[in-house]
Design a protein around this motif. Structure first.
Motif, PDB file in Angstrom:
ATOM      1  N   TRP A   1      72.816  69.818 -48.180  1.00  0.00           N
ATOM      2  CA  TRP A   1      71.443  69.597 -48.131  1.00  0.00           C
ATOM      3  C   TRP A   1      70.959  69.200 -49.826  1.00  0.00           C
ATOM      4  O   TRP A   1      70.124  68.286 -49.986  1.00  0.00           O
ATOM      5  CB  TRP A   1      70.699  70.396 -47.898  1.00  0.00           C
ATOM      6  N   ALA A   2      71.683  69.811 -50.714  1.00  0.00           N
ATOM      7  CA  ALA A   2      71.458  69.522 -52.145  1.00  0.00           C
ATOM      8  C   ALA A   2      71.771  68.055 -52.462  1.00  0.00           C
ATOM      9  O   ALA A   2      71.177  67.239 -53.113  1.00  0.00           O
ATOM     10  CB  ALA A   2      71.934  70.670 -52.960  1.00  0.00           C
TER      11      ALA A   2
ATOM     12  N   ALA B   1      71.677  58.097 -55.710  1.00  0.00           N
ATOM     13  CA  ALA B   1      73.086  58.246 -55.358  1.00  0.00           C
ATOM     14  C   ALA B   1      73.395  59.672 -55.712  1.00  0.00           C
ATOM     15  O   ALA B   1      72.886  60.423 -56.591  1.00  0.00           O
ATOM     16  CB  ALA B   1      73.955  57.117 -56.187  1.00  0.00           C
ATOM     17  N   ALA B   2      74.725  59.952 -55.327  1.00  0.00           N
ATOM     18  CA  ALA B   2      75.220  61.350 -55.715  1.00  0.00           C
ATOM     19  C   ALA B   2      76.731  61.300 -55.292  1.00  0.00           C
ATOM     20  O   ALA B   2      77.185  60.908 -54.375  1.00  0.00           O
ATOM     21  CB  ALA B   2      74.534  62.431 -54.876  1.00  0.00           C
ATOM     22  N   GLU B   3      77.537  61.858 -56.299  1.00  0.00           N
ATOM     23  CA  GLU B   3      78.928  62.005 -56.026  1.00  0.00           C
ATOM     24  C   GLU B   3      79.222  63.094 -54.993  1.00  0.00           C
ATOM     25  O   GLU B   3      78.530  64.286 -55.447  1.00  0.00           O
ATOM     26  CB  GLU B   3      79.610  62.516 -57.349  1.00  0.00           C
ATOM     27  N   VAL B   4      79.908  62.886 -53.972  1.00  0.00           N
ATOM     28  CA  VAL B   4      79.838  63.821 -52.827  1.00  0.00           C
ATOM     29  C   VAL B   4      81.303  64.472 -52.873  1.00  0.00           C
ATOM     30  O   VAL B   4      81.732  65.355 -52.302  1.00  0.00           O
ATOM     31  CB  VAL B   4      79.358  63.357 -51.573  1.00  0.00           C
TER      32      VAL B   4
ATOM     33  N   ILE C   1      70.837  62.597 -53.592  1.00  0.00           N
ATOM     34  CA  ILE C   1      70.665  60.969 -53.089  1.00  0.00           C
ATOM     35  C   ILE C   1      69.196  60.344 -52.984  1.00  0.00           C
ATOM     36  O   ILE C   1      69.216  59.231 -53.638  1.00  0.00           O
ATOM     37  CB  ILE C   1      71.567  60.865 -51.811  1.00  0.00           C
ATOM     38  N   ASP C   2      68.438  61.160 -52.212  1.00  0.00           N
ATOM     39  CA  ASP C   2      67.073  60.495 -51.960  1.00  0.00           C
ATOM     40  C   ASP C   2      66.413  60.468 -53.615  1.00  0.00           C
ATOM     41  O   ASP C   2      65.881  59.325 -53.886  1.00  0.00           O
ATOM     42  CB  ASP C   2      66.148  61.604 -51.244  1.00  0.00           C
ATOM     43  N   GLY C   3      66.692  61.416 -54.229  1.00  0.00           N
ATOM     44  CA  GLY C   3      65.635  61.539 -55.433  1.00  0.00           C
ATOM     45  C   GLY C   3      66.300  60.710 -56.908  1.00  0.00           C
ATOM     46  O   GLY C   3      65.595  60.171 -57.372  1.00  0.00           O
ATOM     47  N   GLU C   4      67.551  60.724 -56.933  1.00  0.00           N
ATOM     48  CA  GLU C   4      68.306  59.810 -57.727  1.00  0.00           C
ATOM     49  C   GLU C   4      68.737  58.464 -57.445  1.00  0.00           C
ATOM     50  O   GLU C   4      69.170  57.806 -58.401  1.00  0.00           O
ATOM     51  CB  GLU C   4      69.148  60.705 -58.408  1.00  0.00           C
TER      52      GLU C   4
ATOM     53  N   ASN D   1      69.485  56.181 -42.962  1.00  0.00           N
ATOM     54  CA  ASN D   1      69.570  57.495 -42.635  1.00  0.00           C
ATOM     55  C   ASN D   1      68.831  58.608 -42.947  1.00  0.00           C
ATOM     56  O   ASN D   1      68.119  58.244 -44.107  1.00  0.00           O
ATOM     57  CB  ASN D   1      71.234  57.565 -43.512  1.00  0.00           C
ATOM     58  N   THR D   2      68.633  59.348 -42.012  1.00  0.00           N
ATOM     59  CA  THR D   2      67.812  60.622 -42.224  1.00  0.00           C
ATOM     60  C   THR D   2      68.619  61.584 -43.110  1.00  0.00           C
ATOM     61  O   THR D   2      69.792  61.545 -43.036  1.00  0.00           O
ATOM     62  CB  THR D   2      67.580  61.212 -40.901  1.00  0.00           C
ATOM     63  N   PHE D   3      67.966  62.582 -43.610  1.00  0.00           N
ATOM     64  CA  PHE D   3      68.364  63.664 -44.268  1.00  0.00           C
ATOM     65  C   PHE D   3      69.549  64.266 -43.467  1.00  0.00           C
ATOM     66  O   PHE D   3      70.632  64.851 -43.782  1.00  0.00           O
ATOM     67  CB  PHE D   3      67.669  64.622 -44.897  1.00  0.00           C
TER      68      PHE D   3
END
Length: 98
Positions: free
Chosen positions: A56-57, A67-70, A62-65, A34-36
């Motif tokens: 975007w943040a 995963a992220a809780e959305v 997600i890209d840097g770590e 998936n793209t940003f």
């Protein structure tokens, strides 16, 4: 039928307890597919209250770590958002109770 009573009675008190509805977290995982832009578009379309800046943040996190809780909230809604985001091709962690 007869019954005999010793004249004493036991009073049982009702115990009140408040149960909270289970809460859950929706977590998007990093992938090489998936793209940003696609992640941001999906988050804005599916997650209530999401705006482009926050999306975007989250995409950068997600890209840097990895995963992220959305989203976090009632389990039933979390399951719905998880399913909808997954159906758009995002890589999802299992719904996690919090």
């Amino acid at each position: 039928m007869t019954s005999s009573s010793s004249g004493t009675s036991t009073v049982l008190e009702r115990e009140r307890s408040t149960l909270r509805y289970p809460q859950a977290r929706v977590i998007v995982l990093d992938d090489d597919i998936n793209t940003f832009e696609h992640v941001v578009e999906c988050l804005c379309k599916i997650v209530p209250g999401m705006n482009a800046d926050r999306a975007w943040a989250l995409a950068r996190r997600i890209d840097g770590e990895g995963a992220a809780e959305v989203w976090c909230g009632p389990l039933e809604q979390a399951e719905l958002y998880h399913q909808l985001l997954g159906a758009q091709g995002l890589t999802m962690a299992p719904v996690e109770r919090c």
